[in-house]
Structures are given as C-alpha cells and as structure tokens.
Scaffold this active site. Structure first.
Site, PDB file in Angstrom:
ATOM      1  N   ARG A  52       0.852  -1.203   0.000  1.00 39.07           N
ATOM      2  CA  ARG A  52       0.000   0.000   0.000  1.00 39.07           C
ATOM      3  C   ARG A  52       0.887   1.252   0.000  1.00 39.07           C
ATOM      4  O   ARG A  52       0.558   2.276  -0.569  1.00 39.07           O
ATOM      5  CB  ARG A  52      -0.954  -0.004   1.207  1.00 39.07           C
ATOM      6  CG  ARG A  52      -1.786   1.240   1.318  1.00 39.07           C
ATOM      7  CD  ARG A  52      -3.046   1.135   2.182  1.00 39.07           C
ATOM      8  NE  ARG A  52      -3.025   0.147   3.218  1.00 39.07           N
ATOM      9  CZ  ARG A  52      -2.422   0.290   4.405  1.00 39.07           C
ATOM     10  NH1 ARG A  52      -1.782   1.405   4.704  1.00 39.07           N
ATOM     11  NH2 ARG A  52      -2.461  -0.671   5.309  1.00 39.07           N
ATOM     12  N   TYR A 104     -16.642  17.120 -15.417  1.00 39.75           N
ATOM     13  CA  TYR A 104     -17.132  15.740 -15.468  1.00 39.75           C
ATOM     14  C   TYR A 104     -18.098  15.556 -14.279  1.00 39.75           C
ATOM     15  O   TYR A 104     -17.762  15.939 -13.147  1.00 39.75           O
ATOM     16  CB  TYR A 104     -15.950  14.762 -15.395  1.00 39.75           C
ATOM     17  CG  TYR A 104     -16.379  13.377 -14.998  1.00 39.75           C
ATOM     18  CD1 TYR A 104     -17.274  12.648 -15.797  1.00 39.75           C
ATOM     19  CD2 TYR A 104     -15.952  12.800 -13.812  1.00 39.75           C
ATOM     20  CE1 TYR A 104     -17.698  11.391 -15.415  1.00 39.75           C
ATOM     21  CE2 TYR A 104     -16.366  11.537 -13.431  1.00 39.75           C
ATOM     22  CZ  TYR A 104     -17.246  10.843 -14.239  1.00 39.75           C
ATOM     23  OH  TYR A 104     -17.681   9.606 -13.850  1.00 39.75           O
ATOM     24  N   ASP A 176      -7.321  19.512 -14.548  1.00 38.67           N
ATOM     25  CA  ASP A 176      -7.628  18.177 -15.051  1.00 38.67           C
ATOM     26  C   ASP A 176      -7.285  18.172 -16.542  1.00 38.67           C
ATOM     27  O   ASP A 176      -7.916  18.866 -17.337  1.00 38.67           O
ATOM     28  CB  ASP A 176      -9.113  17.854 -14.810  1.00 38.67           C
ATOM     29  CG  ASP A 176      -9.481  16.432 -15.244  1.00 38.67           C
ATOM     30  OD1 ASP A 176      -8.853  15.917 -16.183  1.00 38.67           O
ATOM     31  OD2 ASP A 176     -10.407  15.849 -14.651  1.00 38.67           O
ATOM     32  N   LYS A 201      -8.460   7.020 -19.366  1.00 37.06           N
ATOM     33  CA  LYS A 201      -8.768   7.532 -20.709  1.00 37.06           C
ATOM     34  C   LYS A 201      -7.547   7.441 -21.637  1.00 37.06           C
ATOM     35  O   LYS A 201      -7.044   6.365 -21.838  1.00 37.06           O
ATOM     36  CB  LYS A 201      -9.306   8.963 -20.584  1.00 37.06           C
ATOM     37  CG  LYS A 201     -10.295   9.150 -19.436  1.00 37.06           C
ATOM     38  CD  LYS A 201     -11.555   8.325 -19.623  1.00 37.06           C
ATOM     39  CE  LYS A 201     -12.658   8.748 -18.705  1.00 37.06           C
ATOM     40  NZ  LYS A 201     -13.068   7.927 -17.632  1.00 37.06           N
TER      41      LYS A 201
HETATM   42  C1  LIG Z   1     -12.356  14.730 -17.294  1.00 31.47           C
HETATM   43  C2  LIG Z   1     -12.518  13.596 -16.318  1.00 31.47           C
HETATM   44  N1  LIG Z   1     -11.925  13.688 -15.116  1.00 31.47           N
HETATM   45  C3  LIG Z   1     -12.054  12.689 -14.198  1.00 31.47           C
HETATM   46  C4  LIG Z   1     -12.817  11.571 -14.457  1.00 31.47           C
HETATM   47  C5  LIG Z   1     -12.954  10.495 -13.412  1.00 31.47           C
HETATM   48  O1  LIG Z   1     -12.113   9.416 -13.730  1.00 31.47           O
HETATM   49  P1  LIG Z   1     -12.393   7.878 -13.354  1.00 31.47           P
HETATM   50  O2  LIG Z   1     -13.610   7.436 -14.116  1.00 31.47           O
HETATM   51  O3  LIG Z   1     -11.135   7.187 -13.774  1.00 31.47           O
HETATM   52  O4  LIG Z   1     -12.617   7.823 -11.892  1.00 31.47           O
HETATM   53  C6  LIG Z   1     -13.446  11.448 -15.695  1.00 31.47           C
HETATM   54  C7  LIG Z   1     -14.264  10.257 -16.002  1.00 31.47           C
HETATM   55  O5  LIG Z   1     -14.921  10.170 -17.014  1.00 31.47           O
HETATM   56  C8  LIG Z   1     -13.297  12.494 -16.651  1.00 31.47           C
HETATM   57  O6  LIG Z   1     -13.902  12.434 -17.846  1.00 31.47           O
END
Ligand SMILES: Cc1ncc(COP(=O)(O)O)c(C=O)c1O
Length: 383
Positions: A52, A104, A176, A201
């Site tokens: 961990r 998101y 992000d 992604k």
């Molecule tokens: C721009 C963006 N940030 C964060 C996330 C969250 O990521 P995760 O689905 O890997 O938890 C997503 C998920 O679609 C996203 O599109």
C-alpha cells in the site's frame, strides 16, 4: 553514444520509468505482484515494506507520468475520482475551493454529496472567464480546480491567465488534463501547481483499466499525497500500473491519429444538415478557437454535437455500428455516449440546464479506426 540531453516527448514516454529491469534485464517493466517484502533484520529492508505504501511497478509509472507532464513527481490512484479525492484530502474542513461549473459529472457529485459533508466549501463558476475565478476567491480559498477542455461542452479555460491569479493569491491551481493528455497540453508549463488525470482515458488508451494520477510541482505535495496513499489506501494495483505504462509507450502516435480523425469527424458533423451545433475547439467557429491554438498543440478527438432532442439522440445512438455506445473516452475504439443520461446524470435536470447541457447532446470520443468507417457509420446513423 551518449543519451540525448533533452529527449523528446515520445522518447520520454517510452524510456522514462520504463528502463530495463536491473536484476533480469527484462525490457518490459515487471509486474511486482506482492503485498509485502522480506526484511533482512528488524528495521532493515530494501526500500519496500508493504505494497500500500510502495511498489516498484507503481514507482516506475509515477516516474513516467511525472516526466510526461513536466512535474517533479506523481502519485497514482485507483481511479481518476480517487486521485481528485486525494487532492482534497490535502485540505481541511472549512477550506474553500473554487471550481469550474462544467466538469465531469462525478466531480460535482464528490464535492457536493460527499466532501461538503466534511466541511469543505465549494463555489462553482464559469472558469472560461478568468475574472470569474478571481471574484470567487476569498480568504479561505485554498485551491482553484479547472477542467480544460470541459466534459462535455468543450469549453476552454485560459490556464496561464488563471495561474497568474492563483500565484498572486498564493493558492494552488489544479488542472484536469484528461481530455488533451500531456501530448497536446502542458498545464505545468503554463503555471499549474498540480495536474490530475483519469488515466482510464487517453493515458491507458485501451479501455482496459481504471486509474488516476496527480502530478506535482513540489516534492512536499508528492510527500503529502504519498501519505494519503498510505493512510487512505486507494492506490493503483501493479497490474493496472503496468497497463498504463504500456499505454504511454504509444501515447504520442495515438494522440496524433486521434487528432487527425477528430478533426475530420468534427468537420463532417459541422457540415451535416441534421446536426444543429458542434462543440470542438478545432473548428474556427468555436468561441475559444484562438485560445485553443495558443494553449494546446492539437485539438484532440473529443467532440459533442447537438441533435435537437432526446429522441434524435436516442435514434442515432441505437443505429451506430462502428461507434460503441458506452461511457468513458480516450480508447482506441470510437466511444459514443449521451451525457444527460450517462456521464452527467448526477448533475440533475436543473444542474444540466444551468450549464447548457441539453438532452439532445451526443458526445463522441473519436478512436483511431480508419476514419472513413467512422464517418460512414455516423452518416448512416444520422440519415
Ligand atoms: C475529465 C474527467 N476527469 C475525471 C474523471 C474520473 O475518472 P475515473 O472514471 O477514472 O474515476 C473522468 C471520467 O470520465 C473524466 O472524464
């Protein structure tokens, strides 16, 4: 021959953190599937105690991603949401966070339905105007959290302009960078203090593993986040770290093809009589096209388009054959989705209306198939 002094992006993606294994010479980073490590005597170990806390495969990925984003270190987590939650765990009850109002859907769900219960305060503003960010900053503000381009409205925020504000106010700017990947956008070079990704992604790129990363600009951030990994435990497993390491090796070539296909699909949709509006920063008509050209080195493959109604969107989504109807994005396959009922359902009707997200919108993550097949598929689905 000596190694290049300033290796390019693709070279770093393939070599940084991806060096052959010292003990065996294995060219591919080994997957250290172990929960614990032998200790030679009491208080004497070889740098690893418990998985961990640290794992050699994870170390390699953290080094690789820090290099690609131009940070000093990174920390990887079990998902993008776990990474965002870990950043918030660096703050305290009563701290205030200014964030975009078009993120998101899982992010406002975490902020409003989980973290606000622990005393965090959030102000959601349209970050596409830097002055809105400045106005929302107060005495208790600790962080500005921005997604650019946004999911799904493809609105841009000027990272450099916002970074000038956060630096002056002595607060952290977190960006992000999931939609662009470090290949097309470098938030740290533009002044961001931390960068977050859903590695699920483009970084992974093959739709076969969840993950998240926070890239740091100061060693203290990495230490604090390392403590969050150890204390809260939402770390990325060695196998999933390896999947991302494999993914980043081809990030540069994948992003180039995503971008090439994305531009063609956006042009096609923009010229189609059944499509009311296309949201893609690469189109000259996008309100922030000039900012996109300045801030990004490509436009990527995320496109949202307006079909006019829920019924129209549902009809198209039922008819696609090459495009795959599914949540998520950034994989080699073209994924198509309906934000209002899928990724952004948690916002509620009122929340979606407030940011202009309609029931007729369809989001497409253009993959790297032969683009003519994607275009023909969309053409028959729209007919
Ligand atoms: C721009 C963006 N940030 C964060 C996330 C969250 O990521 P995760 O689905 O890997 O938890 C997503 C998920 O679609 C996203 O599109």
């Amino acid at each position: 021959m000596s190694k290049p002094k300033h290796p390019g992006f693709a070279t770093r993606a393939i070599h940084d953190g991806q060096e052959p294994d010292l003990s065996t010479g294995a060219v591919s980073v080994p997957i250290y599937a172990t929960s614990t490590y032998v200790q030679d005597e009491l208080g004497k170990h070889r740098g690893y105690e418990y998985a961990r806390v640290s794992n050699p495969t994870r170390d390699r990925l953290e080094k690789n991603l820090a290099s690609l984003e131009g940070g000093v270190a990174s920390r990887v987590f079990a998902s993008g949401m776990a990474a965002i939650n870990a950043i918030c765990a660096m703050f305290k009850s009563g701290d205030h966070i200014v964030c975009g109002n078009d993120l998101y859907g899982g992010v406002p769900r975490l902020f409003n339905q989980v973290l606000s219960g622990y005393g965090f305060e959030f102000t959601f503003v349209d970050t596409s105007e830097a002055r809105n960010v400045e106005r929302a900053i107060g005495k208790k503000t600790r962080m500005v959290y921005v997604e650019t381009p946004t999911n799904p409205l493809m609105s841009l925020s000027d990272i450099k302009a916002i970074a000038e504000i956060t630096r002056r106010k002595k607060i952290e700017l977190v960006v992000d960078n999931t939609f662009m990947s470090p290949y097309f956008q470098q938030p740290i070079a533009l002044g961001a203090d931390m960068v977050v990704h859903s590695t699920t992604k483009f970084l992974n790129g093959h739709s076969d593993g969840l993950g998240g990363v926070v890239v740091c600009t100061h060693q203290e951030q990495a230490e604090q986040l390392g403590f969050v990994q150890k204390a809260a435990g939402a770390i990325l497993s060695p196998f999933e770290c390896w999947l991302v390491l494999r993914g980043t090796k081809t990030l540069a070539v994948r992003m180039l093809q995503h971008d090439c296909n994305g531009r063609k699909v956006a042009e096609f949709l923009a010229g189609h009589k059944k499509v009311k509006k296309v949201f893609y920063p690469g189109l000259k008509g996008h309100p922030q096209h000039e900012l996109a050209r300045r801030q990004m080195t490509g436009f990527g493959s995320m496109i949202t388009f307006e079909t006019g109604s829920l019924a129209n969107a549902a009809r198209i989504l039922k008819r696609v054959r090459v495009c795959t109807l599914a949540e998520s994005l950034g994989g080699v396959e073209t994924l198509i989705s309906h934000p209002a009922t899928m990724t952004h359902a948690a916002l509620g009707e009122k929340g979606r209306k407030a940011i202009g997200l309609t029931d007729g919108m369809v989001r497409i993550s253009v993959g790297i198939e032969d683009v003519d097949d994607v275009l023909a598929d969309l053409d028959q689905a729209l007919a």
